[in-house]
Design a protein around this motif. Structure first.
Motif, PDB file in Angstrom:
ATOM      1  N   LEU A 169       0.843  -1.192   0.000  1.00  0.00           N
ATOM      2  CA  LEU A 169       0.000   0.000   0.000  1.00  0.00           C
ATOM      3  C   LEU A 169       0.882   1.247   0.000  1.00  0.00           C
ATOM      4  CD1 LEU A 169      -2.569  -1.073   2.768  1.00  0.00           C
ATOM      5  CD2 LEU A 169      -2.910  -1.132   0.289  1.00  0.00           C
ATOM      6  N   ALA A 170       0.375   2.307  -0.598  1.00  0.00           N
ATOM      7  CA  ALA A 170       1.116   3.567  -0.588  1.00  0.00           C
ATOM      8  C   ALA A 170       1.355   4.025   0.859  1.00  0.00           C
ATOM      9  CB  ALA A 170       0.340   4.628  -1.361  1.00  0.00           C
ATOM     10  N   VAL A 171       0.367   3.831   1.725  1.00  0.00           N
ATOM     11  CA  VAL A 171       0.537   4.258   3.125  1.00  0.00           C
ATOM     12  C   VAL A 171       1.641   3.477   3.831  1.00  0.00           C
ATOM     13  CG1 VAL A 171      -1.736   5.272   3.589  1.00  0.00           C
ATOM     14  CG2 VAL A 171      -1.459   2.787   3.735  1.00  0.00           C
ATOM     15  N   GLN A 172       1.836   2.206   3.431  1.00  0.00           N
ATOM     16  CA  GLN A 172       2.920   1.417   4.029  1.00  0.00           C
ATOM     17  C   GLN A 172       4.279   2.011   3.662  1.00  0.00           C
ATOM     18  OE1 GLN A 172       1.466  -2.502   2.369  1.00  0.00           O
ATOM     19  NE2 GLN A 172       2.554  -3.275   4.141  1.00  0.00           N
ATOM     20  N   ALA A 173       4.342   2.629   2.488  1.00  0.00           N
ATOM     21  CA  ALA A 173       5.616   3.147   1.980  1.00  0.00           C
ATOM     22  C   ALA A 173       5.887   4.574   2.440  1.00  0.00           C
ATOM     23  CB  ALA A 173       5.624   3.076   0.460  1.00  0.00           C
ATOM     24  N   SER A 174       4.918   5.177   3.125  1.00  0.00           N
ATOM     25  CA  SER A 174       5.121   6.559   3.560  1.00  0.00           C
ATOM     26  C   SER A 174       6.360   6.644   4.454  1.00  0.00           C
ATOM     27  CB  SER A 174       3.878   7.043   4.327  1.00  0.00           C
ATOM     28  OG  SER A 174       3.941   8.442   4.486  1.00  0.00           O
ATOM     29  N   GLY A 175       7.184   7.631   4.192  1.00  0.00           N
ATOM     30  CA  GLY A 175       8.414   7.801   4.977  1.00  0.00           C
ATOM     31  C   GLY A 175       9.614   7.058   4.415  1.00  0.00           C
ATOM     32  N   SER A 176       9.408   6.319   3.325  1.00  0.00           N
ATOM     33  CA  SER A 176      10.526   5.512   2.812  1.00  0.00           C
ATOM     34  C   SER A 176      11.196   6.180   1.612  1.00  0.00           C
ATOM     35  CB  SER A 176      10.013   4.123   2.424  1.00  0.00           C
ATOM     36  OG  SER A 176       9.113   4.234   1.350  1.00  0.00           O
ATOM     37  N   GLN A 177      12.301   5.581   1.228  1.00  0.00           N
ATOM     38  CA  GLN A 177      13.051   6.017   0.040  1.00  0.00           C
ATOM     39  C   GLN A 177      12.699   5.067  -1.095  1.00  0.00           C
ATOM     40  OE1 GLN A 177      15.718   8.345  -0.034  1.00  0.00           O
ATOM     41  NE2 GLN A 177      15.622   8.888   2.147  1.00  0.00           N
TER      42      GLN A 177
END
Lengths: 162, 266
Positions: free
Chosen positions: A63-71
């Motif tokens: 999910l996009a929300v899972q990737a929030s904060g990542s590179q």
């Protein structure tokens, strides 16, 4: 709706998404980076492979929300200006594609493979490591050749990994 | 996928609070099964509580007694490449490296895999054969008490797998026959020799999920060789049957994989 923020190909981006939005949808539709593809949509085929925090993942099963904060690195982030990444160059030189649909995922998987295992790869290892990426055109032969050639080139230039 | 609300837990107590407030919440780890299941609309949790960023659930540590404790949110790739796991329990590192594909192994987690207890998942065989202990936010459970049937575990709805501890073993190996398309186990046999003797556990084949094969364990106790298990067949009526293979085919695969696992150690 949730605001997600992440670094994509070196640039900080953010957007409003539904929590159920897939990372690949965010990348393709919000960011308009359409190099990352959707093929099977069931995490078998690997055309959606991108790098999250330096590791290859399937963006259709995240999910996009899972990737929030990542590179995040997508296929669009591999080249340096007009200079293709050694893996991209090798796919071109060795004709590691026919229709090209699987190519972004193949290239991202190949870069991850070389990052993880180092550039001294034999053919059997390359073939085995491609188990998460399907190509329906080439029979894999030139893809394997391209990855081997890129790995050999990167062995001489280890700083060009990503 | 139906609508859902995402919550990122920063700690186990955060996650406990979030699930208590959710109408029909589910814990999300790597999501390699759950997201796919939600996309097919076979699951529709109102809330997802993401455990992947909880520091306490991560990491691999070799303990003073030689056992290895692996945090539930540790991904398969990290288990496969960890030096302590590779040295102490090579069969476990090998198993982790055979799950899915490299990209799936970067996201999928140990805790997520065992909490889902898919009959075709690999980890349950390792936990059963190695006599592992599952630590949750409420209690500790022996692997045999944890897995209770196909897609069933002893976990309560608000219970979180925190870590799994694998005791030291003398030798271990896993042989798997993967489905050529999905890479899921059609039959995988984990063989381990340790202080409590020989244990043999099977993934992928059984109708009720993971199971041990006492006849093979006894045979290997008296003779450690592939020949010792060559004539031991598990009952076909207890095996799964689907388009990928009949129950008889899977029963045969169990014997073949057991032979391969032992042969790899001989």
């Amino acid at each position: 709706m949730t605001t997600v923020t992440m670094t994509v190909n070196g640039k900080t981006v953010s957007g409003e998404v539904e929590d159920r939005t897939l990372l690949v949808e965010f990348i393709r539709e919000n960011l308009e980076l359409t190099g990352t593809h959707v093929g099977c949509d069931t995490s078998q085929c690997g055309v959606c492979v991108i790098h999250m925090d330096g590791k290859a993942i399937k963006s259709c099963t995240t999910l996009a929300v899972q990737a929030s904060g990542s590179q995040i690195t997508t296929i669009e982030g591999l080249a340096t200006g007009d200079e293709l990444h050694p893996v991209q160059k090798a796919f071109k030189e060795h004709h590691g594609l026919q229709c090209g649909f699987c190519t972004p995922g193949m290239v991202m998987a190949a870069v991850d493979m070389i990052n993880r295992l180092g550039p001294n790869l034999d053919e059997a290892t390359i073939r085995h490591e491609l188990e998460g990426n399907l190509c329906r055109c080439t029979g894999y032969h030139n893809i394997v050749k391209a990855i081997k050639a890129a790995a050999d080139e990167m062995a001489a230039l280890p700083q060009a990994a990503e | 996928m139906y609508e859902t609300s995402y919550h990122r837990a920063g700690s186990v107590s955060d996650a406990e609070a979030a699930i208590a407030n959710a109408e029909d919440g589910k814990f999300l780890a790597g999501g390699q099964t759950l997201i796919a299941t939600m996309k097919q609309r076979l699951a529709a949790p109102t809330d997802l509580i993401d455990l992947r960023h909880i520091a306490d659930l991560k990491g691999i540590a070799k303990q003073a007694d030689g056992s290895i404790r692996i945090g539930a949110a540790t991904c398969h790739a990290d288990v496969a490449t960890n030096e302590d796991v590779r040295t102490s329990i090579p069969g476990l590192a090998d198993l982790a490296g055979k799950i899915g594909d490299p990209h799936v192994r970067h996201m999928g987690t140990l805790g997520g895999s065992i909490a889902n207890n898919d009959p075709a998942a690999d980890y349950p065989a390792a936990l059963m054969a190695l006599g592992a202990t599952v630590e949750t936010n409420k209690r500790s459970l022996a692997a045999e008490d944890f897995f209770t049937g196909m897609f069933e575990t002893a976990l309560e709805d608000d219970e979180i797998v925190v870590a799994v501890t694998f005791p030291e073993c003398t030798t271990s190996a896993y042989a798997k026959f993967p489905n050529p398309a999905s890479r899921y186990s059609m039959a995988g046999v984990f063989v381990a020799k340790g202080d409590s003797g020989v244990r043999v556990a099977v993934s992928g084949a059984g109708q009720d999920g993971v199971f041990r094969v006492p006849e093979m364990e006894k045979a290997l106790e008296s003779q450690w060789s592939a020949d010792a298990v060559a004539n031991i067949k598990v009952p076909a009526e207890d095996m799964l049957s689907d388009i990928h293979g009949s129950s008889e085919y899977r029963a045969n695969l169990v014997t073949v994989m057991a032979k391969r696992a032992v042969a790899a150690l001989s």
